[in-house]
Design a protein around this motif. Structure first.
Motif, PDB file in Angstrom:
ATOM      1  N   GLY B  75       0.820  -1.207   0.000  1.00  0.00           N
ATOM      2  CA  GLY B  75       0.000   0.000   0.000  1.00  0.00           C
ATOM      3  C   GLY B  75       0.852   1.254   0.000  1.00  0.00           C
ATOM      4  O   GLY B  75       0.573   2.230  -0.720  1.00  0.00           O
ATOM      5  N   SER B  79       0.985   3.737  -3.343  1.00  0.00           N
ATOM      6  CA  SER B  79       0.360   5.033  -3.075  1.00  0.00           C
ATOM      7  C   SER B  79       1.371   6.177  -3.083  1.00  0.00           C
ATOM      8  O   SER B  79       0.986   7.349  -3.072  1.00  0.00           O
ATOM      9  CB  SER B  79      -0.367   4.999  -1.731  1.00  0.00           C
ATOM     10  OG  SER B  79      -1.251   3.901  -1.690  1.00  0.00           O
ATOM     11  N   PRO B 219      -3.155   8.274  -6.462  1.00  0.00           N
ATOM     12  CA  PRO B 219      -4.090   7.147  -6.490  1.00  0.00           C
ATOM     13  C   PRO B 219      -3.421   5.940  -7.144  1.00  0.00           C
ATOM     14  O   PRO B 219      -2.678   6.092  -8.120  1.00  0.00           O
ATOM     15  CB  PRO B 219      -5.259   7.670  -7.319  1.00  0.00           C
ATOM     16  CG  PRO B 219      -5.180   9.158  -7.192  1.00  0.00           C
ATOM     17  CD  PRO B 219      -3.715   9.476  -7.088  1.00  0.00           C
ATOM     18  N   ALA B 220      -3.684   4.746  -6.617  1.00  0.00           N
ATOM     19  CA  ALA B 220      -2.981   3.548  -7.084  1.00  0.00           C
ATOM     20  C   ALA B 220      -3.667   2.907  -8.276  1.00  0.00           C
ATOM     21  O   ALA B 220      -3.405   1.743  -8.590  1.00  0.00           O
ATOM     22  CB  ALA B 220      -2.860   2.556  -5.927  1.00  0.00           C
ATOM     23  N   THR B 221      -4.497   3.649  -8.956  1.00  0.00           N
ATOM     24  CA  THR B 221      -5.242   3.128 -10.109  1.00  0.00           C
ATOM     25  C   THR B 221      -4.317   2.341 -11.031  1.00  0.00           C
ATOM     26  O   THR B 221      -3.265   2.848 -11.432  1.00  0.00           O
ATOM     27  CB  THR B 221      -5.882   4.301 -10.885  1.00  0.00           C
ATOM     28  OG1 THR B 221      -6.485   5.180  -9.944  1.00  0.00           O
ATOM     29  CG2 THR B 221      -6.929   3.792 -11.871  1.00  0.00           C
ATOM     30  N   ASP B 228      -4.950   0.785  -1.922  1.00  0.00           N
ATOM     31  CA  ASP B 228      -4.753   2.185  -2.301  1.00  0.00           C
ATOM     32  C   ASP B 228      -4.861   3.043  -1.048  1.00  0.00           C
ATOM     33  O   ASP B 228      -5.946   3.326  -0.551  1.00  0.00           O
ATOM     34  CB  ASP B 228      -5.814   2.588  -3.326  1.00  0.00           C
ATOM     35  CG  ASP B 228      -5.588   4.019  -3.832  1.00  0.00           C
ATOM     36  OD1 ASP B 228      -4.866   4.797  -3.159  1.00  0.00           O
ATOM     37  OD2 ASP B 228      -6.135   4.351  -4.890  1.00  0.00           O
ATOM     38  N   THR B 230      -4.180   6.130  -0.572  1.00  0.00           N
ATOM     39  CA  THR B 230      -4.691   7.509  -0.694  1.00  0.00           C
ATOM     40  C   THR B 230      -6.131   7.539  -0.191  1.00  0.00           C
ATOM     41  O   THR B 230      -6.521   8.447   0.540  1.00  0.00           O
ATOM     42  CB  THR B 230      -4.617   8.019  -2.153  1.00  0.00           C
ATOM     43  OG1 THR B 230      -5.372   7.158  -3.012  1.00  0.00           O
ATOM     44  CG2 THR B 230      -3.178   8.070  -2.644  1.00  0.00           C
ATOM     45  N   ARG B 231      -6.910   6.525  -0.598  1.00  0.00           N
ATOM     46  CA  ARG B 231      -8.295   6.429  -0.105  1.00  0.00           C
ATOM     47  C   ARG B 231      -8.310   6.154   1.397  1.00  0.00           C
ATOM     48  O   ARG B 231      -9.088   6.744   2.147  1.00  0.00           O
ATOM     49  CB  ARG B 231      -9.048   5.311  -0.816  1.00  0.00           C
ATOM     50  CG  ARG B 231      -9.296   5.557  -2.301  1.00  0.00           C
ATOM     51  CD  ARG B 231      -9.786   4.288  -2.997  1.00  0.00           C
ATOM     52  NE  ARG B 231     -11.047   3.805  -2.452  1.00  0.00           N
ATOM     53  CZ  ARG B 231     -11.266   2.562  -2.008  1.00  0.00           C
ATOM     54  NH1 ARG B 231     -10.296   1.671  -2.039  1.00  0.00           N
ATOM     55  NH2 ARG B 231     -12.433   2.226  -1.541  1.00  0.00           N
TER      56      ARG B 231
END
Lengths: 383, 383
Positions: B75, B79, B219-221, B228, B230-231
């Motif tokens: 994570g 991120s 964002p880990a898109t 992720d 960031t969320r």
């Protein structure tokens, strides 16, 4: 002075009961309890009783009381001793004194054979008092002084004087811990409690009755109802307790006994002997020798060097997160008491030697650092 | 040969995780769980996060993941590192190798700076590789070799070469155990897990983010959803986790942190340092020196004397009821690993020295009885 390491220490019960309990045993307490009249409840009682007999090693019948060991002792006394009979109480410490007081309050003609605290009972002196007695009350491991009285010699001498004598032994801290051979030694009833050598939380007492002595049991009418073990023994042999038992504790006890029964009794006794010897050796290295000449494997009762008192040592250990005990009144200051009676092994005994070093150092007692630890490890031997 | 004392030993987790857990912490797991969206659940998360920051000692923001430490590390990586960026992985053991493999599989341009297992990372060599990198992945306490890498020097040298570098440190076994000053040292994200120094059962990972580095989170898109952070960081700062957290573990963690926070960090670090030093001293006395030149306070990784292997030692300890570990593949036989990382104190470290003596004696290793115990006790000092 700030006690050493307090917040980071692991908290330990190092008193001679209640003791450390195996986590798996504690978990049994949290399981949904069976009803004691259900097949599962009846089986749990039978299983625990059989294991108590197996731990004793002689074919005595176990009664489990929902009480402390004192309640179980009272049950043994009133169920084996008719109203007004003569009772001899051999005493040399707090717990043996309790049995004399109990017999007196229950109206028995009570003869006390007393030695000062810390000394050993004299088998012949006890035997002489038993010549015309019905029942002898004697303590095996005296938890207040750390003495292991010579139960074999005492019971043997007393029965030689009086073959009809009933011997009830307070084995509260010796059962499962010290060598105990009641059939061979002539002990008719053995009393203990769950929070000692069987390493279970408090709440249960045990009496193990010799098969022959059971023929001499008397209803306790006039001396008790709840603790009338004639009813309990009959009921428990039939699979039931007449009264509601602490069934979760009984299930937990059964689990705790599994560990103790996984080795021969002699191995268990030798292991607990070495652990207590290690605590005594640590004490000696710190100038705190054992009070008793013949020490119990259940507890090390140690005399701190003056002017240090037993209360000061126990208080410092408590400040370190280690629950030991001072002496019992009126000897709070004479001694302190540490133990590996419960779920504790030789490495815990070694750790306690370290704890004692730290406690004594922080109390300003002069000694060579490492001496107690080394002495304890030597006493523990190679296994 | 029969392993010594097996049935009567207390069972211990003496591996570098999962570790012994305080009974009061375990009890929290058995309490009815709050709903994580309820005020009680929200408060529990906030409390645990605040305590994680307090244990770190720098004002970093904590994210708690419901994952192992590896999940938390992933994570942090995804991120803080955009797609395809250059990642440097400094490796000298199993766990640091894992981060390189992770970065490669996630499609990052990955440069490995490797030292043989057991050796120390060279700060300048790592720094040179970081000149044009986006992110450095470095392990502080390498649990497979027992090395405590010089994180201060590595992060300092790397940032001197490349001030924009993001440093993510695997502090899985060093957080709460070893000296760690991320703000001063230039570490941007600190990763750990619940079953290590925080002495909680496994199931939670932690990332603590420097306030400044949070502005550079992406964002880990394409690289992840669940991990992720960031969320997660946004959600947790607002009092909630976007996904369902292991709330009982979070409550238990909070309880475990209370004990660690009851002393200044420096006291905690010094205490764990002494405990590990004691295990290393015991090993030396048994002919089993530490593998690493700069040892971690989290674990003693010891080389048994030939022909004894790490697997043999770990197996014997397991037979004695003591859960340690051999080395990690391919070094299972090179070393064995023992630890007081969790709910264990200096007296437990002393006990482990005794355990090692018994294990080595039963394996036929020649040594002077008492030497390891004495060496450990000396290393533990006077407190």
């Amino acid at each position: 002075m700030r006690p050493p390491h307090l917040p980071l220490n692991r908290q330990r019960l190092i008193a001679p009961g209640p003791v450390e309990v195996e986590p798996q045993v504690l978990l049994e307490l949290a399981r949904p309890q069976p009803h004691h009249r259900s097949p599962e409840g009846i089986a749990a009682l039978a299983e625990a009783r059989a294991k108590l007999t197996a731990l004793l090693g002689d074919p005595y019948d176990a009664v489990i009381t929902t009480s402390s060991g004192t309640g179980a002792f009272e049950g043994a006394l009133v169920s084996l001793t008719p109203e007004g009979a003569k009772v001899v109480n051999a005493q040399a410490g707090k717990f043996s004194e309790r049995w004399g007081e109990m017999a007196q309050r229950l109206g028995y003609r009570t003869t006390l054979v007393a030695k000062p605290w810390g000394e050993l009972l004299d088998p012949q002196e006890v035997a002489d008092a038993c010549r015309d007695a019905h029942t002898l009350l004697v303590t095996h491991s005296e938890t207040s002084t750390g003495a292991l009285h010579d139960l074999a010699a005492i019971a043997g001498a007393a029965k030689a004087q009086n073959p009809d004598l009933i011997v009830i032994a307070d084995c509260i801290t010796s059962y499962g811990v010290a060598e105990l051979r009641p059939a061979e030694w002539g002990v008719d009833a053995v009393v203990s409690g769950s929070q000692k050598g069987t390493a279970t939380p408090p709440g249960l007492g045990f009496v193990l009755f010799d098969p022959q002595v059971q023929e001499r049991m008397v209803p306790a009418t006039g001396r008790g109802f709840y603790l009338d073990l004639t009813r309990e023994l009959r009921g428990q042999k039939a699979g039931n307790t007449p009264q509601t038992p602490a069934i979760n504790l009984i299930v937990a006890l059964s689990r705790a006994l599994d560990r103790l029964l996984s080795v021969p009794r002699e191995v268990l006794w030798a292991e607990k002997r070495r652990q207590a010897d290690a605590l005594v050796a640590a004490g000696e290295a710190l100038g705190a020798p054992a009070w008793a000449a013949r020490t119990s494997p259940a507890v090390a009762v140690l005399r701190p060097p003056a002017p240090l008192t037993g209360r000061q040592v126990a208080a410092r250990l408590a400040e370190m997160g280690q629950r030991a005990l001072p002496g019992q009144a009126p000897h709070e200051d004479t001694v302190f008491r540490v133990s590996t009676l419960g779920y504790a092994d030789r490495y815990d005994a070694l750790g306690i030697a370290g704890i004692l070093e730290d406690a004594f150092a922080s109390l300003g007692v002069p000694f060579t650092r490492g001496a107690a630890v080394s002495a304890a490890w030597r006493a523990l031997g190679e296994g």
